[in-house]
Motif scaffolding. Structure first.
Motif, PDB file in Angstrom:
ATOM      1  N   ARG A 198       0.813  -1.214   0.000  1.00  0.00           N
ATOM      2  CA  ARG A 198       0.000   0.000   0.000  1.00  0.00           C
ATOM      3  C   ARG A 198       0.846   1.262   0.000  1.00  0.00           C
ATOM      4  NH1 ARG A 198      -4.503  -2.146   4.393  1.00  0.00           N
ATOM      5  NH2 ARG A 198      -6.142  -2.633   2.880  1.00  0.00           N
ATOM      6  N   THR A 199       2.048   1.177   0.558  1.00  0.00           N
ATOM      7  CA  THR A 199       2.944   2.327   0.561  1.00  0.00           C
ATOM      8  C   THR A 199       3.392   2.677  -0.849  1.00  0.00           C
ATOM      9  OG1 THR A 199       3.732   1.784   2.780  1.00  0.00           O
ATOM     10  CG2 THR A 199       5.119   3.239   1.465  1.00  0.00           C
ATOM     11  N   LEU A 200       3.570   1.638  -1.680  1.00  0.00           N
ATOM     12  CA  LEU A 200       4.009   1.877  -3.054  1.00  0.00           C
ATOM     13  C   LEU A 200       2.869   2.335  -3.949  1.00  0.00           C
ATOM     14  CD1 LEU A 200       6.467  -1.075  -3.812  1.00  0.00           C
ATOM     15  CD2 LEU A 200       7.015   1.335  -3.516  1.00  0.00           C
ATOM     16  N   PHE A 201       1.782   1.556  -3.966  1.00  0.00           N
ATOM     17  CA  PHE A 201       0.665   1.832  -4.870  1.00  0.00           C
ATOM     18  C   PHE A 201      -0.657   1.556  -4.161  1.00  0.00           C
ATOM     19  CE2 PHE A 201       4.083   0.102  -7.688  1.00  0.00           C
ATOM     20  CZ  PHE A 201       4.429   1.306  -8.299  1.00  0.00           C
ATOM     21  N   ALA A 202      -1.666   2.364  -4.468  1.00  0.00           N
ATOM     22  CA  ALA A 202      -2.991   2.143  -3.882  1.00  0.00           C
ATOM     23  C   ALA A 202      -3.556   0.800  -4.299  1.00  0.00           C
ATOM     24  CB  ALA A 202      -3.929   3.270  -4.302  1.00  0.00           C
ATOM     25  N   ASN A 203      -3.281   0.400  -5.544  1.00  0.00           N
ATOM     26  CA  ASN A 203      -3.714  -0.896  -6.062  1.00  0.00           C
ATOM     27  C   ASN A 203      -2.479  -1.620  -6.589  1.00  0.00           C
ATOM     28  OD1 ASN A 203      -6.590  -0.352  -5.704  1.00  0.00           O
ATOM     29  ND2 ASN A 203      -6.351   1.080  -7.409  1.00  0.00           N
ATOM     30  N   ALA A 204      -1.800  -2.341  -5.730  1.00  0.00           N
ATOM     31  CA  ALA A 204      -0.535  -2.970  -6.107  1.00  0.00           C
ATOM     32  C   ALA A 204      -0.768  -4.367  -6.663  1.00  0.00           C
ATOM     33  CB  ALA A 204       0.402  -3.032  -4.904  1.00  0.00           C
ATOM     34  N   TYR A 205      -0.253  -4.611  -7.854  1.00  0.00           N
ATOM     35  CA  TYR A 205      -0.272  -5.919  -8.497  1.00  0.00           C
ATOM     36  C   TYR A 205       1.113  -6.538  -8.332  1.00  0.00           C
ATOM     37  CZ  TYR A 205      -4.691  -4.610 -10.732  1.00  0.00           C
ATOM     38  OH  TYR A 205      -5.988  -4.234 -10.959  1.00  0.00           O
ATOM     39  N   VAL A 206       1.152  -7.819  -7.969  1.00  0.00           N
ATOM     40  CA  VAL A 206       2.409  -8.477  -7.610  1.00  0.00           C
ATOM     41  C   VAL A 206       2.678  -9.641  -8.556  1.00  0.00           C
ATOM     42  CG1 VAL A 206       3.622  -9.753  -5.795  1.00  0.00           C
ATOM     43  CG2 VAL A 206       2.132  -7.832  -5.191  1.00  0.00           C
ATOM     44  N   ALA A 207       3.943  -9.825  -8.912  1.00  0.00           N
ATOM     45  CA  ALA A 207       4.342 -10.979  -9.716  1.00  0.00           C
ATOM     46  C   ALA A 207       5.678 -11.512  -9.226  1.00  0.00           C
ATOM     47  CB  ALA A 207       4.437 -10.609 -11.196  1.00  0.00           C
TER      48      ALA A 207
END
Length: 292
Positions: A198-207
């Motif tokens: 959440r600190t990086l992006f409001a909607n964080a997608y991870v791979a």
């Protein structure tokens, strides 16, 4: 080829007990084929096809997604000389669960001289989801594995982001009989585990991408262009495993950014392996990476 008829699923109230069992082999001409296939709901296979001597197998979930109590067991073996890409044409989903959880257990075996790529579409956990995934991969000496995992924050278009209850992702990989990956991911809005995302992006997608091969070295030409993908919209990190292999991790601000970055990464990896990128679907070809 041995084909076992899908078994009848149990009552939904008990949860579905699905499975996928595949053995990929190579014939005398070097072409890969499914020597054995067995599956049951919620899994269905579309007709496999060859591309660049790689067998492309699409896994389809014809249901709405995983519910509480569902458990899917996946076992994939690629025999010596065979090459297979296991992918999916659409995202997988897990729904709200009033109790219990859904589970997916994967066992991957890559024999000497074999190659396996696991490239699923996004996993989308909806609000109230509890999900556990366990992956165990064993890669023999001389085998190659490309294992991708992608996780969405939820149904972002519907205003759901990090609204699931808990996600647990367990991954163990061994190469030539030696453990090289043991990763445990726990994500839940009930604790601080989501704070970095959440600190990086409001909607964080991870791979995550785990690459097991002796053919990539620190001097391989793929690494500079892959590391240069790090930007304000996608964070990219690479790590060499203590034995034969590499790990690439991505955090992106959108699914579009994640997909575009993964496509470039795949193209760069295959170029360094001196192999063409296999198409995910018929008549779907990926261009090679641009020359530096």
């Amino acid at each position: 080829m041995d084909v076992l008829a899908p078994s009848a699923p149990p009552a939904r109230s008990r949860g579905i007990r699905g499975h996928l069992d595949l053995v990929c082999a190579a014939n005398a001409d070097g072409n890969s084929f499914l020597r054995r296939q067995s599956f049951s709901a919620p899994i269905h296979l579309s007709k496999p096809h060859l591309d660049e001597n790689v067998l492309i197998v699409n896994v389809v979930n014809p249901t709405a997604g995983l519910l509480s109590g569902d458990r899917v067991n996946i076992k994939v073996r690629v025999e010596s000389g065979a090459k297979m890409l296991l992918t999916a044409p659409s995202a997988s989903r897990a729904h709200r669960m009033s109790e219990g959880r859904a589970e997916v257990v994967q066992e991957l075996i890559v024999e000497p001289g074999a190659s396996l790529e696991i490239l699923p579409e996004l996993f989308i956990p909806q609000a109230g989801t509890r999900y556990l995934q366990r992956t165990s991969a064993r890669v023999a000496e001389g085998g190659e594995l490309l294992l991708f995992e992608t996780i969405a924050p939820g149904r972002v278009a519907s205003g759901e982001s990090f609204a699931y209850d808990a996600l647990e992702w367990f991954t163990d990989v061994s190469a030539s009989g030696e453990a090289c990956v043991r990763e445990r991911i726990h994500l839940s809005p009930a604790d601080e585990s989501l704070t970095p995302l959440r600190t990086l992006f409001a909607n964080a997608y991870v791979a995550n991408c785990f690459i097991i091969t002796p053919r990539l070295t620190p001097d391989s030409p793929c690494w500079p262009p892959i590391r240069s993908l790090h930007s304000s919209s996608v964070w990219v990190g690479t790590t060499r495993l203590h034995s034969t292999g590499w790990c690439i991790k991505l955090i992106a601000e959108s699914s579009i950014a994640l997909r575009a970055t993964l496509q470039i990464i795949r193209a760069q990896i295959y170029a360094s392996l001196a192999r063409p990128v296999p198409s995910l679907r018929r008549n779907d070809h990926i261009s090679p990476p641009p020359e530096s």
